[in-house]
Design an enzyme around this catalytic site. Structure first.
Site, PDB file in Angstrom:
ATOM      1  N   LYS A  13       0.828  -1.217   0.000  1.00 17.15           N
ATOM      2  CA  LYS A  13       0.000   0.000   0.000  1.00 17.15           C
ATOM      3  C   LYS A  13       0.859   1.262   0.000  1.00 17.15           C
ATOM      4  CE  LYS A  13      -2.236  -1.032   3.768  1.00 17.15           C
ATOM      5  NZ  LYS A  13      -1.527  -2.257   4.129  1.00 17.15           N
ATOM      6  N   ARG A  88     -10.023   0.994   9.690  1.00 16.05           N
ATOM      7  CA  ARG A  88      -9.543  -0.301  10.169  1.00 16.05           C
ATOM      8  C   ARG A  88     -10.681  -1.213  10.612  1.00 16.05           C
ATOM      9  NH1 ARG A  88      -3.949  -0.631  11.163  1.00 16.05           N
ATOM     10  NH2 ARG A  88      -2.926   1.402  11.112  1.00 16.05           N
ATOM     11  N   ARG A 127      12.491  -7.984   2.811  1.00 14.90           N
ATOM     12  CA  ARG A 127      12.614  -6.542   3.038  1.00 14.90           C
ATOM     13  C   ARG A 127      13.599  -6.262   4.181  1.00 14.90           C
ATOM     14  NH1 ARG A 127       7.147  -3.694   4.223  1.00 14.90           N
ATOM     15  NH2 ARG A 127       7.398  -4.668   6.243  1.00 14.90           N
ATOM     16  N   ARG A 139      12.247  -1.922  11.086  1.00 14.60           N
ATOM     17  CA  ARG A 139      11.135  -1.673  12.011  1.00 14.60           C
ATOM     18  C   ARG A 139      11.129  -2.744  13.106  1.00 14.60           C
ATOM     19  NH1 ARG A 139       5.666  -0.597   8.632  1.00 14.60           N
ATOM     20  NH2 ARG A 139       4.928  -1.667  10.470  1.00 14.60           N
ATOM     21  N   ARG A 150       0.403  -9.049  13.468  1.00 12.92           N
ATOM     22  CA  ARG A 150      -0.189  -7.973  12.675  1.00 12.92           C
ATOM     23  C   ARG A 150      -1.148  -8.538  11.631  1.00 12.92           C
ATOM     24  NH1 ARG A 150       4.886  -5.150  10.479  1.00 12.92           N
ATOM     25  NH2 ARG A 150       3.431  -3.960   9.219  1.00 12.92           N
TER      26      ARG A 150
END
Length: 193
Positions: A13, A88, A127, A139, A150
């Site tokens: 996204k 959400r 990544r 992260r 998540r």
């Protein structure tokens, strides 16, 4: 172009939002960024949010939608905006629809990047490797355990938002597993309709 991009973490996204921002000259709006900006600016809604956050609570849908309402009234949103990471929940989607209706606005598109969750885990791990190899910071939640949490949270809370927009005839889908340029081409095609 008023647009919502849906999809689980790692679906692309952010990458596609950046491309759409450039193409249409519209901002990608992050609710987290908007919330922090409203608090910092001391807006009425920002002050409400600050009080809730300082007490350790979660900011209500009403406050978040109020912050979005303020933000989309700014000059850079005159041609539209991209919401990524919001709504959400179905309750947030309905509150957003009501707020837009009140402002005499409607969404031009709700697009979901459809992806394979197992492939997303591999994508996230890749990544991390690429970021580390480039000397970047990773992260804290980019590890298999946190990422799985998540994804579960997305599946339970946010995936029903797709069903909601499908039920009102607004959902469009693209194959988020395709190469980045192919996803962009699919988005262009879907948004041209």
């Amino acid at each position: 172009m008023r647009l919502i991009l849906l999809g689980p973490p790692g679906a692309g996204k952010g990458t596609q939002s950046a491309r759409l921002e450039k193409k249409f000259g519209i901002p990608q709006l992050s609710t987290g960024d908007m919330l922090r900006a409203a608090v910092k600016a001391g807006t009425p809604v920002g002050l409400k949010a600050k009080a809730v956050m300082e007490s350790g609570g979660l900011v209500s849908d009403e406050i978040v939608v109020g912050i979005i309402a303020d933000r989309i009234g700014e000059a850079d949103c005159a041609k539209g905006f991209i919401l990524d990471g919001f709504p959400r929940t179905v309750a947030q989607a309905k509150a957003l629809d009501a707020m837009l209706k009140q402002k005499g606005m409607k969404l031009d598109a709700v697009v979901e990047l459809v992806v394979d969750e197992k492939a997303l885990v591999a994508r996230m791990e890749n990544r991390v490797k690429e970021t580390l190899a480039a000397g970047g910071a990773v992260r804290a939640d980019d590890n298999p355990e946190a990422f799985a949490k998540r994804l579960t949270q997305y599946r339970e809370q946010t995936a029903p938002v797709s069903d909601y927009y499908k039920s009102v005839g607004e959902l469009r889908t693209v194959d988020g597993m395709a190469a980045i340029d192919d996803v962009t081409a699919q988005l262009d095609k879907v948004l041209a309709k």
